[in-house]
Structures are given as structure tokens and as C-alpha cells.
Design a protein around this motif. Sequence first.
Motif, short mmCIF file in Angstrom:
data_model
loop_
_atom_site.label_atom_id
_atom_site.label_comp_id
_atom_site.label_asym_id
_atom_site.label_seq_id
_atom_site.Cartn_x
_atom_site.Cartn_y
_atom_site.Cartn_z
N PRO A 1 0.84 -1.21 0.00
CA PRO A 1 0.00 0.00 0.00
C PRO A 1 0.87 1.26 0.00
O PRO A 1 1.98 1.26 0.55
CB PRO A 1 -0.82 -0.13 1.29
CG PRO A 1 -0.07 -1.08 2.14
CD PRO A 1 0.71 -1.98 1.23
N ASN A 2 0.34 2.31 -0.61
CA ASN A 2 1.07 3.57 -0.66
C ASN A 2 1.12 4.24 0.70
O ASN A 2 2.08 4.95 1.01
CB ASN A 2 0.43 4.53 -1.67
CG ASN A 2 0.66 4.06 -3.10
OD1 ASN A 2 1.61 3.33 -3.35
ND2 ASN A 2 -0.21 4.46 -3.99
N ARG A 3 0.07 4.06 1.50
CA ARG A 3 0.00 4.70 2.81
C ARG A 3 -0.40 3.65 3.85
O ARG A 3 -1.17 2.76 3.58
CB ARG A 3 -1.06 5.80 2.82
CG ARG A 3 -0.83 6.80 1.70
CD ARG A 3 -1.91 7.82 1.67
NE ARG A 3 -1.52 8.92 2.52
CZ ARG A 3 -2.35 9.83 2.99
NH1 ARG A 3 -3.61 9.78 2.69
NH2 ARG A 3 -1.93 10.80 3.75
N LEU A 4 0.09 3.86 5.06
CA LEU A 4 -0.30 3.00 6.16
C LEU A 4 -1.56 3.57 6.81
O LEU A 4 -1.79 4.79 6.79
CB LEU A 4 0.83 2.91 7.19
CG LEU A 4 2.11 2.25 6.68
CD1 LEU A 4 3.21 2.38 7.74
CD2 LEU A 4 1.87 0.79 6.37
N PRO A 5 -2.35 2.69 7.41
CA PRO A 5 -3.58 3.23 8.04
C PRO A 5 -3.23 4.15 9.22
O PRO A 5 -2.32 3.85 9.99
CB PRO A 5 -4.32 1.97 8.52
CG PRO A 5 -3.34 0.86 8.45
CD PRO A 5 -2.23 1.26 7.54
N PRO A 6 -3.94 5.26 9.32
CA PRO A 6 -3.64 6.20 10.42
C PRO A 6 -4.21 5.69 11.75
O PRO A 6 -5.31 5.17 11.80
CB PRO A 6 -4.35 7.48 9.98
CG PRO A 6 -5.42 7.05 9.07
CD PRO A 6 -4.96 5.76 8.43
N THR A 7 -3.43 5.81 12.78
CA THR A 7 -3.90 5.49 14.14
C THR A 7 -3.31 6.52 15.08
O THR A 7 -2.22 7.06 14.86
CB THR A 7 -3.45 4.07 14.58
OG1 THR A 7 -2.05 4.04 14.66
CG2 THR A 7 -3.94 3.01 13.64
N ASP A 8 -4.02 6.75 16.21
CA ASP A 8 -3.53 7.69 17.20
C ASP A 8 -2.62 7.00 18.21
O ASP A 8 -1.79 7.63 18.83
CB ASP A 8 -4.70 8.34 17.94
CG ASP A 8 -5.49 9.25 17.00
OD1 ASP A 8 -4.89 9.72 16.01
OD2 ASP A 8 -6.68 9.46 17.26
N ARG A 9 -2.80 5.72 18.39
CA ARG A 9 -2.09 5.02 19.44
C ARG A 9 -0.76 4.43 18.99
O ARG A 9 0.13 4.25 19.80
CB ARG A 9 -2.95 3.89 19.96
CG ARG A 9 -4.19 4.37 20.57
CD ARG A 9 -5.06 3.22 20.86
NE ARG A 9 -5.63 3.29 22.18
CZ ARG A 9 -6.18 2.30 22.80
NH1 ARG A 9 -6.19 1.11 22.25
NH2 ARG A 9 -6.71 2.46 23.98
N VAL A 10 -0.66 4.08 17.73
CA VAL A 10 0.55 3.38 17.25
C VAL A 10 1.16 4.16 16.09
O VAL A 10 0.45 4.65 15.23
CB VAL A 10 0.18 1.95 16.77
CG1 VAL A 10 1.42 1.22 16.29
CG2 VAL A 10 -0.52 1.17 17.84
N ARG A 11 2.46 4.24 16.15
CA ARG A 11 3.17 4.88 15.02
C ARG A 11 3.91 3.78 14.26
O ARG A 11 4.58 2.94 14.85
CB ARG A 11 4.15 5.92 15.53
CG ARG A 11 3.42 7.10 16.11
CD ARG A 11 4.26 8.24 16.56
NE ARG A 11 5.71 8.11 16.32
CZ ARG A 11 6.57 8.96 16.76
NH1 ARG A 11 6.18 9.99 17.47
NH2 ARG A 11 7.84 8.82 16.53
N PHE A 12 3.80 3.83 12.94
CA PHE A 12 4.45 2.82 12.10
C PHE A 12 5.63 3.44 11.34
O PHE A 12 5.57 4.57 10.91
CB PHE A 12 3.47 2.28 11.04
CG PHE A 12 2.36 1.47 11.62
CD1 PHE A 12 2.56 0.13 11.93
CD2 PHE A 12 1.10 2.04 11.85
CE1 PHE A 12 1.53 -0.60 12.45
CE2 PHE A 12 0.07 1.29 12.38
CZ PHE A 12 0.27 -0.05 12.68
N LYS A 13 6.66 2.66 11.19
CA LYS A 13 7.79 2.99 10.32
C LYS A 13 7.93 1.83 9.35
O LYS A 13 7.70 0.67 9.70
CB LYS A 13 9.10 3.14 11.09
CG LYS A 13 9.10 4.26 12.09
CD LYS A 13 9.44 5.52 11.42
CE LYS A 13 9.51 6.63 12.49
NZ LYS A 13 9.87 7.86 11.99
N VAL A 14 8.37 2.10 8.14
CA VAL A 14 8.44 1.05 7.13
C VAL A 14 9.88 0.92 6.61
O VAL A 14 10.55 1.93 6.34
CB VAL A 14 7.51 1.38 5.94
CG1 VAL A 14 7.64 0.33 4.86
CG2 VAL A 14 6.09 1.49 6.44
#
Length: 190
Positions: A172-185
Motif C-alpha cells: 500500500p502507498n499509505r499505512l492506516p492512520p492510528t492515534d495510538r501506534v506509530r508505524f515505520k516502514v
Amino acid sequence: MGPAGRMSILVVVVGAEASEPVCVRAALDRFDEADRPRCQVVGVEDALRDMRYVADARLAWVHRVNGTGASQEFELVGRLLDRHVPTLLTRGAPDETTKHAAPTGVALAPPDATPQTLHGMLTALASQVDAMTALRAEADLLRLQQGGLCDQMDKIDEELRMAAQLQRDMLPNRLPPTDRVRFKVLYRPA
């Protein structure tokens, strides 16, 4: 019949008109009539311009008549070495360039070499022609095989690049937005 009997020598004259030098004739006269090699005498300009001379040569004698033509001599000897042609190099007149050694793989006769010495050097070189011809054929075959391997490696590289691009396109071009978890790719193709 000795090794030189079936031989043809390419004689290249540097720094003068393309005629058979006296030292060449004197050395060839040392052979028995049945064993005398055939000679093809050409000027260095012709030999450098028409690559068939070098390509067809099995044994070469490069004779520089005077102090001129050192760069042409160097270029021609380089081409002969690239084709693995046994080469005798003689220089008619001592000058600054005759003090330099011949390239590896070239027999260098002294300017004052006797016909007997030149005859011996030619005979020794002629005895190596069959081995050099076999080595030349093997080197040509290895170059062809290397070219085929390079082509195969290029195809494999292109396929790997295409697979990596396909894998990248499936993400996917973008990761799903969440307030609790931050993602790095971090993406590394297989």
C-alpha cells in the motif's frame, strides 16, 4: 619438413617503403628451399589500416628501418599481441627507442643480429605457432562464453529488478492512520 616449411610470415616494415629488408632476406636464405617460409611484406600503415593482415597472421616479423615510426610499431605490436601472434621485432638502426625492451611476448633481436641468429629466432617462434593458434582459438571461445554469461547475468538482473518493482507495487502507498501506534516502514526486496 621443419616447422617453418608450412609457415607464412607477415613482415611489416616500419619507417620506410614496404620492401623486403636485407636482414629478412638473409635470414630466410638460411632455410632449406623446402622449409623456407612464405613472406608477405607490407608497410605499417597498410597493416594498421587493414586488420586482415593481423587477423590472418600466424607469425609476424616487425622491422623498423630507422628511428621513425616508434608509435606505429608500438600500436602494431599491441595488436599482434592481442591476437596472440608470435612476433619477432628488429630495429635496423640503433637509436633511443632501441634501448627500450620489447613488450612481454615479443622476441627482440639486437640491431646487429646475424642472419644465423635471426634464422634461429624465427625457427623458435615458428615452433610455437601451433600452440599459439590453439591458445588463440581457446581464448576466442572463452570470450564467446563470457559474452553469453554476461548476457545471462544481465537478464537475471533485469528479472530481479522487475520482481522488486512488482513487490513494491503490491504494497500500500499509505499505512492506516492510528492515534495510538506509530508505524515505520523498511522495505527490502527478496
